[in-house]
Design an enzyme around this catalytic site. Structure first.
Site, mmCIF file in Angstrom:
data_model
loop_
_atom_site.group_PDB
_atom_site.id
_atom_site.type_symbol
_atom_site.label_atom_id
_atom_site.label_comp_id
_atom_site.label_asym_id
_atom_site.label_seq_id
_atom_site.Cartn_x
_atom_site.Cartn_y
_atom_site.Cartn_z
ATOM 1 N N HIS A 66 0.810 -1.211 0.000
ATOM 2 C CA HIS A 66 0.000 0.000 0.000
ATOM 3 C C HIS A 66 0.850 1.271 0.000
ATOM 4 C CE1 HIS A 66 -3.718 1.955 -0.116
ATOM 5 N NE2 HIS A 66 -4.322 1.428 0.925
ATOM 6 N N ASP A 102 -2.220 2.227 -4.645
ATOM 7 C CA ASP A 102 -3.479 2.594 -3.999
ATOM 8 C C ASP A 102 -4.549 1.551 -4.313
ATOM 9 O OD1 ASP A 102 -2.470 4.952 -2.911
ATOM 10 O OD2 ASP A 102 -2.956 6.115 -4.712
#
Length: 424
Positions: free
Chosen positions: A397, A401
């Site tokens: 992450h 995204d």
């Protein structure tokens, strides 16, 4: 004339290797490219071929020793070299043994106890055979080998077990009560003492912990209707193998869809290194291969230019050579995105750990049939039996995204469900 045999570098990030077995002994004749010894590194277990033809005049590094790459481990002389003089003895303190904490030669002030060479006495066998023998307390010296050069095969060990049973130290050999009538005896054996991790298993453990500490993992799961692919494969698999000499599996379909999606969303194929996102100019597709002694991820280099047939051939070739320890050094590393097929063991889907320094990994779930609502061109709904498969994308992450991950998976899903590409 003499030829030095060196510890090879099996990948750009590999700096040491452990000799697990010598396949020849001093004085034996060897041919060029004939398997000479086996090594284990943090990327791969491999058979290393002889660099030249001649006589193995000296083994410098014993079984069990870990040394840096480019260390001379043996010497091969030409056919005219005399072998009547015993090989020179190398003092243990002069062997450049590598460790996890340092990669420097060990001096007399840092003694390392090295295992004595076992090749002259130990029967020829694979790591799997030795593991089965250990778990069942079998003496491999009492088992006749039917393989090449009297090598003991898995079939030899299993035949011995069926005829004579396990040794006295195994679980089956110490069963306290006989099985009840009509029930087969248990087939699972458990070692009585803790079993040390192999080098490959220890490195896998280390890498998995590191990956979880480095990357904030996020997982998303998509269900894909594979009915069109299943029907196409069933219709074409016989002729495909006949034309191209490779079996038509589901993996090249999945790989092709993956490569197409990675081309549209290169962030998923990128790496976060030294505080910056590095976009890779090529897609090096890692294919996780389960081995009897661990796991390895060989890479299909430049997957974006291979096409369906090229991917099918490359995947089959790499998997076969990974299982027979025939991978080349640069094939054992360098992937930019990994596929792992955990569904072959029956699970719905898995939540994979990222193969560093990649940013994402795709786990392939089990293929199964289930009822589904199907809408026709006129908007009418009906219940039909469909072949479905779950795919789980694990991603870093920090780099990717959720929106990019979802777009990537949506593209991947549409490529499979609406498959219209030629397969060669």
């Amino acid at each position: 004339m003499y030829t030095d045999v060196i510890m090879p570098q099996m990948g750009e990030s590999i700096f040491e290797g452990t000799i697990t077995k010598w396949l020849k002994k001093a004085g034996d004749r060897v041919e060029k490219d004939e398997p000479l010894f086996e090594i284990s590194t943090d990327k791969v277990d491999a058979e290393i071929p002889s660099p030249a033809a001649g006589v193995l005049t000296e083994i410098k590094i014993p079984v069990g020793a870990t040394v840096e790459i480019n260390t001379v481990v043996a010497v091969i002389g030409d056919s005219g070299v005399s072998t009547s003089v015993p090989p020179a003895t190398i003092p243990p303190e002069s062997v450049p043994v590598a460790s996890a904490s340092a990669t420097r030669p060990v001096t007399a002030a840092q003694p390392v106890e090295l295992a004595a060479p076992q090749v002259t006495q130990a029967p020829r066998s694979s790591p799997l055979v030795r593991r089965i023998a250990k778990e069942n307390s079998l003496d491999l010296g009492q088992i006749a080998g039917t393989g090449s050069e009297s090598r003991i095969t898995k079939e030899d060990v299993m035949r011995h077990l069926s005829q004579h049973g396990p040794g006295r130290g195994s679980l089956l050999g110490t069963t306290e009560a006989p099985p009840k009538a009509g029930l087969a005896p248990p087939q699972v054996t458990v070692p009585e003492a803790p079993v040390p991790l192999t080098k490959m298993r220890a490195i896998i453990a280390q890498r998995m912990v590191e990956s979880m500490q480095i990357s904030p993992h996020v997982h998303i799961v998509y269900k894909v209707d594979m009915t069109r692919i299943v029907r196409l494969r069933e219709r074409e698999k016989a002729s495909f193998e006949q034309r191209h000499g490779v079996k038509l599996t589901y993996m090249p379909f999945i790989a092709t869809a993956t490569v197409e999606a990675l081309g549209k969303f290169p962030i998923v194929n990128a790496s976060l290194t030294d505080g910056a996102i590095h976009y890779h100019p090529n897609i090096h597709l890692g294919i996780a291969v389960a081995l009897e002694w661990g796991l390895i991820v060989p890479a299909v280099k430049r997957a974006e230019v291979r096409g369906f047939l090229g991917l099918a051939r490359a995947i089959a070739d790499l998997a076969a050579r990974a299982r027979t320890k025939k991978l080349l050094p640069d094939e054992a590393s360098g992937s930019t995105f990994t596929l792992t097929n955990s569904g072959i063991f029956g699970e719905e889907f898995g939540t994979p750990i990222i193969n560093q320094p990649e940013s994402a990994i795709l786990a392939i779930g089990g293929l199964r049939k289930e009822p589904a609502v199907v809408t026709d061109a006129e908007g009418n709904d009906s219940i039909a039996i469909r072949s479905v498969q779950y795919f789980c994308l694990g991603f870093d992450h920090r780099t990717i995204d959720g929106a990019d991950a979802g777009k990537f998976m949506g593209t991947f899903k549409r490529a499979l469900e609406g498959w219209e590409r030629p397969i060669g």
